[in-house]
Design a protein around this motif. Structure first.
Motif, PDB file in Angstrom:
ATOM      1  N   ASP A 192      -8.111   6.019  -3.900  1.00  0.00           N
ATOM      2  CA  ASP A 192      -7.409   6.863  -4.885  1.00  0.00           C
ATOM      3  C   ASP A 192      -8.294   7.226  -6.052  1.00  0.00           C
ATOM      4  O   ASP A 192      -9.106   6.410  -6.523  1.00  0.00           O
ATOM      5  CB  ASP A 192      -6.184   6.129  -5.433  1.00  0.00           C
ATOM      6  N   ARG A 198       0.821  -1.214   0.000  1.00  0.00           N
ATOM      7  CA  ARG A 198       0.000   0.000   0.000  1.00  0.00           C
ATOM      8  C   ARG A 198       0.852   1.260   0.000  1.00  0.00           C
ATOM      9  O   ARG A 198       0.334   2.360  -0.197  1.00  0.00           O
ATOM     10  CB  ARG A 198      -0.894   0.009   1.230  1.00  0.00           C
ATOM     11  N   LYS A 247      -4.176   5.071   7.521  1.00  0.00           N
ATOM     12  CA  LYS A 247      -4.764   4.752   6.227  1.00  0.00           C
ATOM     13  C   LYS A 247      -4.860   6.028   5.385  1.00  0.00           C
ATOM     14  O   LYS A 247      -5.112   7.095   5.911  1.00  0.00           O
ATOM     15  CB  LYS A 247      -6.164   4.146   6.397  1.00  0.00           C
ATOM     16  N   GLU A 248      -4.680   5.870   4.092  1.00  0.00           N
ATOM     17  CA  GLU A 248      -4.890   6.979   3.156  1.00  0.00           C
ATOM     18  C   GLU A 248      -6.276   6.782   2.542  1.00  0.00           C
ATOM     19  O   GLU A 248      -6.438   6.495   1.354  1.00  0.00           O
ATOM     20  CB  GLU A 248      -3.798   6.990   2.085  1.00  0.00           C
ATOM     21  N   ASN A 249      -7.288   6.934   3.385  1.00  0.00           N
ATOM     22  CA  ASN A 249      -8.655   6.538   3.039  1.00  0.00           C
ATOM     23  C   ASN A 249      -9.607   7.711   2.927  1.00  0.00           C
ATOM     24  O   ASN A 249     -10.825   7.530   3.001  1.00  0.00           O
ATOM     25  CB  ASN A 249      -9.180   5.557   4.092  1.00  0.00           C
ATOM     26  N   GLN A 254       0.151   7.826   4.583  1.00  0.00           N
ATOM     27  CA  GLN A 254      -0.913   8.738   5.016  1.00  0.00           C
ATOM     28  C   GLN A 254      -0.465  10.176   4.798  1.00  0.00           C
ATOM     29  O   GLN A 254       0.728  10.484   4.850  1.00  0.00           O
ATOM     30  CB  GLN A 254      -1.218   8.491   6.498  1.00  0.00           C
ATOM     31  N   ARG A 284      -6.577   2.296   1.321  1.00  0.00           N
ATOM     32  CA  ARG A 284      -6.404   3.513   0.519  1.00  0.00           C
ATOM     33  C   ARG A 284      -7.604   3.715  -0.385  1.00  0.00           C
ATOM     34  O   ARG A 284      -8.296   2.767  -0.758  1.00  0.00           O
ATOM     35  CB  ARG A 284      -5.129   3.420  -0.342  1.00  0.00           C
TER      36      ARG A 284
END
Length: 371
Positions: free
Chosen positions: A368, A41, A318-320, A203, A366
């Motif tokens: 994107d 990730r 998290k890159e959520n 993140q 994530r």
């Protein structure tokens, strides 16, 4: 190429991409399995092209989706042994700056400059920072910014306390480097918090607002800096300046009595943060698995925080969060094996669920936009 990608950790331990035309339940989706040792990730995505630093062999690799919707490695560059800590696109160009700390010492760092169009290394520089400060000998490159041919970097030093514990010093360092010579032209120290930023392939912790001011968040909580006496806080570097504005500080911990991780710009002087709840987890061992994370809308001008009405989330970093067209989308892993995308409208505070993923998912790591 679909418009959106959800990067998933599944219950069986595998990773996959879930590609969607839109973030709605009734839209066609394609799932692509990802070999675990080849891709993680911790990637950089731009225009549907994926870049990943493979720490197993220290290759920087370019991936694309082929016609059969497989993730394919199409090129690579050999780097020195290390950990990728931060990246920055150099203005509105195809030039990518990568900041890597050596594995063997975890104290010396380098910048690699890559032409992603030709996919070739065009510059390799050692960063002119001390290897350690007192007995704090682990260097972290937490934030990078580029303005007027100057490279601005925020970093800190940590140390190991026991086999499973560490902490970070009480000082954040802000260095301005002349990009041509790599000489340090200004060094600023800040003890108001600790651990500026973090690994931004995992993140986000900074952004530039509508006026060109650069905002960033410190993360001294148990999941990053582990210096709990210091507050999570938001700081500002005004447009055109290489100095952090010492008159501005938004003490997040003072307002919510917890630490936070993750910082995303909404627009109009508003941002999103993601905060833990200290009374819900035991220690770092179960920090990631407890449903505890809340999201707040932060007004950077008034310093007011407003909790967003969505379910409690799990997963430490998290890159959520995705901001698009006046909405904020969240990839949420909530109680009851629910893995959903929630939509929030900052203009009126409304929230609604727009998509549910399979219950065989464990985390939405994530979210994107691929265009």
């Amino acid at each position: 190429m679909p418009d959106y990608a959800l990067y998933l950790l599944n219950e069986d331990g595998t990773n996959s991409f879930l590609l969607k035309e839109s973030l709605k339940d009734d839209q066609k989706e394609i799932e692509i399995p990802i070999p675990s040792k080849e891709f993680t990730r911790e990637y950089i995505q731009k225009g549907g092209v994926f870049y990943h630093f493979n720490e197993w062999n220290s290759h920087f690799i370019r991936y694309q989706l082929d016609d059969n919707k497989h993730m394919v490695a199409v090129d690579s560059i050999q780097f020195k042994d290390g950990y990728l800590e931060n990246y920055l696109w150099k203005g509105d160009t195809d030039t990518l700056l990568l900041f890597i700390v050596e594995k063997k010492t975890t104290a010396r760092a380098r910048m690699y400059m890559v032409d992603t169009k030709e996919f070739k290394l065009i510059r390799d520089e050692a960063l002119p920072f001390p290897a350690s400060v007192a007995d704090f000998n682990l260097l972290s490159i937490g934030l990078v910014d580029f303005v007027d041919d100057k490279l601005w970097m925020a970093y800190c030093y940590s140390k190991v306390l026991t086999i499973d514990d560490y902490t970070t010093s009480d000082t954040m360092y802000y260095a301005t480097l002349d990009f041509s010579s790599f000489d340090i032209v200004n060094l600023q120290k800040d003890t108001r918090s600790s651990y500026p930023g973090g690994i931004n392939t995992v993140q986000s912790y900074s952004f530039r607002d509508d006026q060109g001011d650069f905002y960033f968040m410190s993360c001294p909580g148990v999941a990053l800096g582990n210096n709990l006496s210091k507050p999570t806080a938001i700081f500002r570097k005004k447009a055109g300046s290489q100095q952090v504005d010492t008159s501005y500080m938004l003490d997040v911990s003072e307002r919510i009595l917890n630490h936070a991780y993750g910082f995303w710009y909404v627009g109009g002087q508003k941002a999103i943060i993601r905060s833990e709840q200290r009374d819900l987890y035991t220690d770092f061992s179960n920090h990631h698995s407890v449903f505890q994370f809340e999201y707040y809308l932060v007004d950077l001008a008034t310093k007011k925080l407003e909790k967003i009405n969505i379910p409690l989330d799990k997963g430490t970093r998290k890159e959520n969060v995705l901001v698009q067209d006046g909405y904020v989308y969240f990839g949420i892993d909530s109680d009851g094996k629910k893995h959903e995308v929630w939509r929030y409208t900052p203009a009126n505070g409304k929230t609604d669920k727009v998509f549910s993923a399979s219950k065989s998912v464990n985390y939405i790591l994530r979210l994107d936009f691929l265009k």
